[in-house]
Design an enzyme around this catalytic site. Sequence first.
Site, short mmCIF file in Angstrom:
data_model
loop_
_atom_site.label_atom_id
_atom_site.label_comp_id
_atom_site.label_asym_id
_atom_site.label_seq_id
_atom_site.Cartn_x
_atom_site.Cartn_y
_atom_site.Cartn_z
N ILE A 14 -36.43 -28.65 -15.74
CA ILE A 14 -35.24 -27.96 -15.24
C ILE A 14 -34.74 -28.58 -13.94
O ILE A 14 -33.54 -28.58 -13.66
CB ILE A 14 -35.49 -26.44 -15.10
CG1 ILE A 14 -34.17 -25.70 -14.95
CG2 ILE A 14 -36.42 -26.12 -13.94
CD1 ILE A 14 -33.21 -25.88 -16.09
N ARG A 37 -47.23 -32.12 -7.76
CA ARG A 37 -48.54 -32.77 -7.81
C ARG A 37 -48.47 -34.15 -8.44
O ARG A 37 -49.16 -35.07 -8.01
CB ARG A 37 -49.53 -31.90 -8.58
CG ARG A 37 -49.76 -30.54 -7.94
CD ARG A 37 -50.38 -29.61 -8.94
NE ARG A 37 -49.62 -29.60 -10.19
CZ ARG A 37 -50.01 -29.04 -11.32
NH1 ARG A 37 -51.16 -28.41 -11.36
NH2 ARG A 37 -49.26 -29.09 -12.41
N LYS A 90 -36.12 -18.71 -12.77
CA LYS A 90 -36.45 -17.55 -13.59
C LYS A 90 -37.68 -17.86 -14.44
O LYS A 90 -37.88 -19.01 -14.79
CB LYS A 90 -35.27 -17.11 -14.47
CG LYS A 90 -34.64 -18.19 -15.35
CD LYS A 90 -35.35 -18.82 -16.49
CE LYS A 90 -36.06 -18.04 -17.51
NZ LYS A 90 -36.51 -18.91 -18.65
N ASP A 168 -39.87 -16.40 -22.43
CA ASP A 168 -39.30 -17.36 -21.47
C ASP A 168 -37.80 -17.55 -21.76
O ASP A 168 -36.98 -17.37 -20.85
CB ASP A 168 -40.05 -18.69 -21.50
CG ASP A 168 -39.41 -19.71 -20.56
OD1 ASP A 168 -39.70 -19.66 -19.35
OD2 ASP A 168 -38.58 -20.51 -21.03
P1 NAP Z 1 -41.91 -28.13 -16.60
O1 NAP Z 1 -41.09 -29.22 -17.19
O2 NAP Z 1 -43.28 -27.91 -17.12
O3 NAP Z 1 -41.93 -28.38 -15.04
C1 NAP Z 1 -42.60 -27.54 -14.13
C2 NAP Z 1 -43.25 -28.39 -13.07
O4 NAP Z 1 -44.00 -27.55 -12.20
C3 NAP Z 1 -44.25 -29.38 -13.64
O5 NAP Z 1 -43.65 -30.62 -13.92
C4 NAP Z 1 -45.33 -29.48 -12.57
O6 NAP Z 1 -45.10 -30.64 -11.77
C5 NAP Z 1 -45.12 -28.25 -11.69
N1 NAP Z 1 -46.30 -27.37 -11.71
C6 NAP Z 1 -46.90 -26.82 -10.63
N2 NAP Z 1 -47.94 -26.08 -10.97
C7 NAP Z 1 -48.03 -26.16 -12.31
C8 NAP Z 1 -48.94 -25.60 -13.25
N3 NAP Z 1 -49.95 -24.80 -12.88
N4 NAP Z 1 -48.74 -25.89 -14.56
C9 NAP Z 1 -47.74 -26.68 -14.95
N5 NAP Z 1 -46.83 -27.23 -14.09
C10 NAP Z 1 -47.00 -26.98 -12.79
O7 NAP Z 1 -41.15 -26.73 -16.75
P2 NAP Z 1 -39.59 -26.45 -16.69
O8 NAP Z 1 -39.04 -26.47 -18.06
O9 NAP Z 1 -38.96 -27.28 -15.65
O10 NAP Z 1 -39.62 -24.90 -16.27
C11 NAP Z 1 -39.95 -24.50 -14.95
C12 NAP Z 1 -39.34 -23.13 -14.73
O11 NAP Z 1 -37.93 -23.24 -14.93
C13 NAP Z 1 -39.84 -22.08 -15.74
O12 NAP Z 1 -40.04 -20.85 -15.12
C14 NAP Z 1 -38.70 -21.98 -16.74
O13 NAP Z 1 -38.59 -20.70 -17.32
C15 NAP Z 1 -37.50 -22.29 -15.87
N6 NAP Z 1 -36.36 -22.81 -16.64
C16 NAP Z 1 -36.54 -23.85 -17.52
C17 NAP Z 1 -35.46 -24.29 -18.28
C18 NAP Z 1 -35.57 -25.43 -19.25
O14 NAP Z 1 -34.61 -25.71 -19.96
N7 NAP Z 1 -36.68 -26.16 -19.32
C19 NAP Z 1 -34.22 -23.67 -18.16
C20 NAP Z 1 -34.08 -22.67 -17.20
C21 NAP Z 1 -35.16 -22.24 -16.47
P3 NAP Z 1 -46.39 -31.33 -11.07
O15 NAP Z 1 -47.40 -31.51 -12.14
O16 NAP Z 1 -45.83 -32.61 -10.54
O17 NAP Z 1 -46.84 -30.37 -10.01
#
Ligand code: NAP
Length: 308
Positions: A14, A37, A90, A168
């Site tokens: 995101i 990280r 969110k 989610d």
């Molecule tokens: P993601 O791709 O998994 O990215 C989250 C990042 O957070 C990871 O790359 C990781 O980076 C870091 N992180 C820190 N602690 C973590 C842990 N314990 N486990 C996993 N990752 C950890 O997820 P995302 O899709 O960006 O979603 C993140 C948030 O945004 C969620 O709450 C989601 O609901 C919201 N969101 C997502 C979207 C979408 O389309 N994907 C849309 C709207 C909102 P490091 O490993 O470098 O620390």
Amino acid sequence: MAAAKVAIVGVGKIVRDQHVPALADNPAFELAATASRHSSLDGVDPYTSIDDLLIARPDVEAVAVCTPPQVRHDIARTALLAGKHVLLEKPPGATVSEVDALRDIAHSQGVCLFATWHSRYAPAVGDAKAWVDSHPVSKVEIVWREDVRRWHPGQAWIWEAGGLGVFDPGVNALSIATLILPPFFLTGSDLFFPANRQAPIAAKLAFHLDGADTMTADFDWRQEGPQTWDIRMEAKDGSRLRLSLGGAELEIDGASVPQGPVREYGGIYERFAELIATKAHDVDVRPLAQVADAFLLGRRLVVEPFHD
Ligand code: NAP
């Protein structure tokens, strides 16, 4: 006025898809640093933890916490206690109470806390609310069915406790519903858990909405082919509304109502700038409370294991 220096914690999908372009388009902000990280962004000062970032960059005024929800509270708390304004992706936390606790800290620190719900900034949501305000509804049907393999590849956290599973995306529908409808509450919940996962892959919910005959939600992550993010309503006078594509498109009585472009995160950062300027909070936990209620009341049904 000088741009506020903002740092992002948790560089993932995101952040790259939405936060980085929205910040680049908004002169009120300068993306000054990240704390992640394993990830970083080209040309942005990288740290691997919020603690290191706060020590090295005291000039950062605001922190956007974009990690999975399970680890969001501690990061946000640390940033608030350091006197930073905080934006939460969110859902704002893994529990309702931890978000309330953050709001109290923000209040006592005199800084802003913004719990974002990006779907509320979808272009057709305002027109849908205006229709609801003038058309008492008799039926509400939320249908949020998407393919988890397409939208959440490799996201292990989303299947763990606190990752919300199908809620989610489902909480996005609830964020719109809690904004545009009169108060409603959950009356029934069937949660479908794959045998090998800690979070549901589907949910069927029923609600009580004063004056309405029915209100239901159908969340499902097993939909291949066309994806559905719809809220359909019927009014007591027979008029019908369909809000589709997560709030991007609107039909009233079968006729399309033209909408502007989708710029949810543009709207989010405009709101964050306003909140910072006035040191105000915007924290609405109602969508997360609906999810919590679905787990409280939920009948747990085990379905076949899910494999990526
Ligand atoms: P993601 O791709 O998994 O990215 C989250 C990042 O957070 C990871 O790359 C990781 O980076 C870091 N992180 C820190 N602690 C973590 C842990 N314990 N486990 C996993 N990752 C950890 O997820 P995302 O899709 O960006 O979603 C993140 C948030 O945004 C969620 O709450 C989601 O609901 C919201 N969101 C997502 C979207 C979408 O389309 N994907 C849309 C709207 C909102 P490091 O490993 O470098 O620390």
